[in-house]
Write a protein that holds these residues in place. Structure first.
Motif, mmCIF file in Angstrom:
data_model
loop_
_atom_site.group_PDB
_atom_site.id
_atom_site.type_symbol
_atom_site.label_atom_id
_atom_site.label_comp_id
_atom_site.label_asym_id
_atom_site.label_seq_id
_atom_site.Cartn_x
_atom_site.Cartn_y
_atom_site.Cartn_z
ATOM 1 N N GLY A 251 145.524 -40.073 -7.893
ATOM 2 C CA GLY A 251 145.899 -39.565 -9.210
ATOM 3 C C GLY A 251 144.740 -38.740 -9.775
ATOM 4 N N ARG A 252 145.046 -37.954 -10.819
ATOM 5 C CA ARG A 252 144.046 -37.005 -11.336
ATOM 6 C C ARG A 252 143.350 -36.279 -10.188
ATOM 7 N NH1 ARG A 252 141.816 -37.393 -16.977
ATOM 8 N NH2 ARG A 252 139.666 -37.632 -16.365
ATOM 9 N N GLY A 253 144.194 -35.835 -9.258
ATOM 10 C CA GLY A 253 143.668 -35.230 -8.029
ATOM 11 C C GLY A 253 142.886 -33.953 -8.273
ATOM 12 N N GLU A 254 143.239 -33.229 -9.354
ATOM 13 C CA GLU A 254 142.464 -32.006 -9.637
ATOM 14 C C GLU A 254 140.995 -32.353 -9.873
ATOM 15 O OE1 GLU A 254 146.054 -29.406 -11.788
ATOM 16 O OE2 GLU A 254 144.478 -30.330 -12.999
ATOM 17 N N ARG A 255 140.758 -33.447 -10.622
ATOM 18 C CA ARG A 255 139.359 -33.858 -10.874
ATOM 19 C C ARG A 255 138.672 -34.242 -9.564
ATOM 20 N NH1 ARG A 255 138.081 -35.251 -16.419
ATOM 21 N NH2 ARG A 255 139.022 -33.442 -17.396
ATOM 22 N N TRP A 256 139.444 -34.915 -8.701
ATOM 23 C CA TRP A 256 138.867 -35.338 -7.419
ATOM 24 C C TRP A 256 138.416 -34.104 -6.627
ATOM 25 C CZ3 TRP A 256 137.453 -40.094 -6.148
ATOM 26 C CH2 TRP A 256 137.117 -40.358 -4.818
ATOM 27 N N VAL A 257 139.270 -33.099 -6.638
ATOM 28 C CA VAL A 257 138.959 -31.851 -5.925
ATOM 29 C C VAL A 257 137.720 -31.192 -6.542
ATOM 30 C CG1 VAL A 257 139.806 -29.475 -5.609
ATOM 31 C CG2 VAL A 257 141.286 -31.428 -5.068
ATOM 32 N N GLU A 258 137.703 -31.129 -7.866
ATOM 33 C CA GLU A 258 136.523 -30.541 -8.546
ATOM 34 C C GLU A 258 135.251 -31.290 -8.132
ATOM 35 O OE1 GLU A 258 136.745 -30.341 -12.890
ATOM 36 O OE2 GLU A 258 134.560 -30.487 -12.987
ATOM 37 N N GLY A 259 135.365 -32.621 -8.089
ATOM 38 C CA GLY A 259 134.191 -33.426 -7.745
ATOM 39 C C GLY A 259 133.750 -33.251 -6.307
ATOM 40 N N VAL A 260 134.711 -33.196 -5.397
ATOM 41 C CA VAL A 260 134.359 -33.037 -3.975
ATOM 42 C C VAL A 260 133.681 -31.679 -3.767
ATOM 43 C CG1 VAL A 260 135.332 -32.737 -1.659
ATOM 44 C CG2 VAL A 260 136.112 -34.622 -3.115
ATOM 45 N N PHE A 261 134.236 -30.643 -4.383
ATOM 46 C CA PHE A 261 133.592 -29.327 -4.239
ATOM 47 C C PHE A 261 132.214 -29.329 -4.913
ATOM 48 C CE2 PHE A 261 132.476 -24.998 -5.034
ATOM 49 C CZ PHE A 261 132.810 -24.379 -3.844
#
Ligand code: GLY
Ligand code: MN
Ligand code: MN
Length: 494
Positions: A251-261
Motif C-alpha cells: 500500500g502507498r506504493g508511490e511512496r515506496w517507489v519514491e523511497g527506493v529510488f
C-alpha cells in the motif's frame, strides 16, 4: 568566536550553559589535523576556462558569485545544504560545499578569490558550540590551505570580503565595478548594494544571464558527469522495478517507489536532482505529482520521473511509464506508442543547427495527428498546431524539452533568443519528453483511454553530427519495457 548567542544575549530555551571547567577541558589534548593537502577536484581542471569566459564578458568588473546560505526548513532546522549552481560551476565544488562562501572573479584571473569560513582551532568555542560551523556538529571543515588545494583558487577568510570588495583595483586606481548574482545570497547582495550606493539591478541581471548562458554548452567534464548521473539513474529505475511487487503489496506504493529510488540516489550520488514523481494510474495526469501517497495496483501504469544528482551536482531527468503488473493493456500500449512516435520525431530533430523549438514542433505534430486519429480535436491538425489554435495542449500542456545540467531545468536565466528561440549546438544537453494525459474526468476522451497518463523522457547530448542519447540504456518501446521489467524482476537480488 561564533558561540551561538542570540542578539539579546539570552541563551535559547533548551541550551545548557557551558561551565568554565568544561571550556578549559574541551580545548586540550586533541591531535593536530593532518597537514597533508587533498588532491585537486577533477572539476578544477575545467573551472579556469569557465571563469575566463565569464570575465571576458565584463572587462574590468569584479563579479561576485555567492554559494548562498543555508535555507531554513523550519525554525532552527535547515535543509541539507546545496550551493547555487553558478557557484558550483565556477568554483568546481559540489555536494554540500560551501555554505556562505563567495567567489569573486577578477578583474584579472590572478585575483580570482574564494572567500569562505575556514576551520578554526579546537581551542575556539566554535568547535563545540556552533551547530552551523563547529566540527562537533558538522564534522571537520576545510582549512584555507585545503580549500586552495581542492579548487586551485586563491582563498581568503570571509571576514575579508567586505574590505576586498571595497578595495581599489590592482592598478591602485578607482574600485572596479561590482556585479553580484543577486538571487544567491541576500546578505552579499546587500553588501554589494551598500558599496555601490544603490541596487544596480540591470548590471546584476546581465551577470545572471551570463552565468546561465555559460552553461548552455557543456564541457567534456560536464558530459562525463551527466553520463554518470544517467547510469546511476538506470540503477535507481531497476531497483524500483525489482521492488514493484513489494510496492503493490504494502500500500502507498508511490511512496515506496519514491523511497527506493531515493535510497539509490543518496547511495550512488548526492541526492535526487528534483523531487521524484511516482504517479500511479490517474495521478500520472497531474504533471508535478510529488505527493506520492497513492497505492499502486496491478493493471495501473506507474509514471516514474526521477533523476540522480551525482556528487558534482549534475543531474539526470528520466521518465518511463511502466505497467505495474509487467504487461501493458491494449489501451495503455496504444497511448505509449503514440508518445513514443512523438518522441522519435522530437529526437530526429535534435541535431546541431536545428532550432531548439524544432524538437517540440516535431513531437507536437505527431501528438496532434494521434489526437485527430482518436477524433478528439475540435479543429483540423493545422488549425490545432497554429499559434491561434493550441487546443491539443489540453492533453500535453508542457514543453517537450529543456536544458539539463547542474539544474534539472538548467540555464534558466538564458535569454529567449539563446534558449527557446535559439539553435542547438554540439555540447548542449536537452531532454526530449512528450506526453499524453487523459484525465478520467475528461468527457471528450473515450472511456478506454480515460485515466491514462504517459510520458517518455530521455536526456540528449547534441553532437557534431546529430545527437547521443545519454539514456539509451533505458528501454522505450512497450515490448522492450515489458522484457526489461521481466528480466530485472527475474534477476537474483544482490
Ligand atoms: N522532472 C521535471 C521535468 O521533467 O522537467
Ligand atoms: Mn524534464
Ligand atoms: Mn522529468
Amino acid at each position: 568566536m561564533s558561540e551561538q548567542t542570540p542578539a539579546d544575549g539570552k541563551l535559547p530555551n533548551r541550551t545548557v550553559p557551558f561551565s568554565k571547567a568544561f571550556k578549559d577541558f574541551i580545548a586540550s589534548d586533541w591531535a593536530a589535523p593532518s597537514d597533508l593537502l587533498p588532491a585537486s577536484l577533477p572539476a578544477a581542471a575545467w573551472t579556469p576556462a569557465r571563469r575566463d569566459r565569464l570575465r571576458a564578458l565584463f572587462p574590468g568588473d569584479r563579479l561576485i558569485v555567492p554559494a548562498g546560505p543555508y535555507k531554513v526548513r523550519c525554525n532552527d532546522t535547515d535543509f541539507r545544504y546545496r550551493p547555487h549552481s553558478a557557484f558550483a560551476h565556477l568554483a568546481g565544488l559540489g555536494a554540500d560545499h560551501e555554505p556562505d562562501a563567495v567567489l569573486v572573479l577578477g578583474p584579472e584571473a590572478e585575483t580570482d578569490t574564494l572567500y569562505f569560513h575556514p576551520r578554526v582551532p579546537r581551542t575556539d568555542p566554535e568547535f563545540y558550540a556552533s551547530s552551523r560551523y563547529g566540527e562537533m556538529w558538522v564534522g571537520q571543515r576545510f582549512s584555507a590551505g585545503e580549500m586552495a588545494a581542492l579548487t586551485g583558487l586563491r582563498v581568503r577568510d570571509s571576514q575579508d570580503l567586505a574590505a576586498a570588495l571595497a578595495a581599489p583595483g590592482t592598478d591602485g586606481g578607482r574600485r572596479p565595478g561590482l556585479r553580484v548574482l543577486r538571487e544567491a545570497d541576500p546578505a552579499v547582495t546587500s553588501l554589494a548594494d551598500a558599496l555601490r550606493g544603490w541596487a544596480d539591478q540591470a548590471a546584476d541581471a546581465e551577470l545572471a544571464v551570463a552565468c546561465s548562458e555559460l552553461r548552455l554548452v557543456k564541457d567534456a567534464f560536464e558530459i562525463g558527469e551527466l553520463d554518470s548521473a544517467c547510469a546511476a539513474t538506470l540503477t535507481g529505475f531497476e531497483a524500483v522495478i525489482a521492488d514493484l511487487p513489494e510496492a503493490v503489496r504494502r500500500g502507498r506504493g508511490e511512496r515506496w517507489v519514491e523511497g527506493v529510488f531515493g535510497l539509490q540516489a543518496r547511495h550512488l550520488g548526492n541526492a535526487v536532482g528534483y523531487d521524484s514523481i511516482a504517479a500511479g494510474g490517474e495521478h500520472a495526469c497531474t504533471l508535478h505529482w510529488i505527493r506520492n501517497d497513492g497505492d499502486l495496483r496491478d493493471g495501473d501504469l506507474l509514471l516514474l520521473d526521477a533523476g540522480v544528482e551525482v556528487d558534482s551536482l549534475y543531474t539526470a531527468d528520466v521518465t518511463r511509464t511502466l505497467p505495474v503488473s509487467g504487461r501493458y493493456s491494449p489501451a495503455q500500449r496504444e497511448v505509449c506508442l503514440a508518445v513514443l512516435e512523438a518522441q522519435a520525431a522530437g529526437l530526429a530533430a535534435a541535431r546541431p543547427g536545428a532550432a531548439f523549438s524544432d524538437i517540440h514542433d516535431a513531437a507536437a505534430r505527431v501528438i496532434v495527428q494521434r489526437l485527430a486519429d482518436w477524433d478528439l480535436l475540435p479543429v483540423s491538425v493545422d488549425q490545432a498546431l497554429s499559434p491561434e489554435g493550441g487546443q491539443w495542449r489540453r492533453w500535453m500542456p508542457h514543453g517537450t524539452s529543456h536544458h539539463l545540467g547542474l539544474d534539472v531545468h538548467d540555464c534558466a536565466a538564458a535569454r529567449q533568443e539563446n534558449y527557446r528561440r535559439g539553435r542547438l549546438a554540439p555540447g548542449m544537453v536537452v531532454t526530449v519528453e512528450p506526453g499524453l494525459y487523459f484525465k478520467s474526468s475528461d468527457q471528450l476522451v473515450p472511456d478506454r483511454l480515460r485515466g491514462i497518463g504517459v510520458r517518455i523522457e530521455d536526456d540528449i547530448l547534441i553532437t557534431e553530427d546529430g545527437h547521443r542519447n545519454l539514456t539509451a540504456a533505458f528501454p522505450r518501446h512497450p515490448d522492450a519495457v515489458e522484457a526489461w521489467m521481466a528480466a530485472v524482476q527475474n534477476r537474483p537480488s544482490i
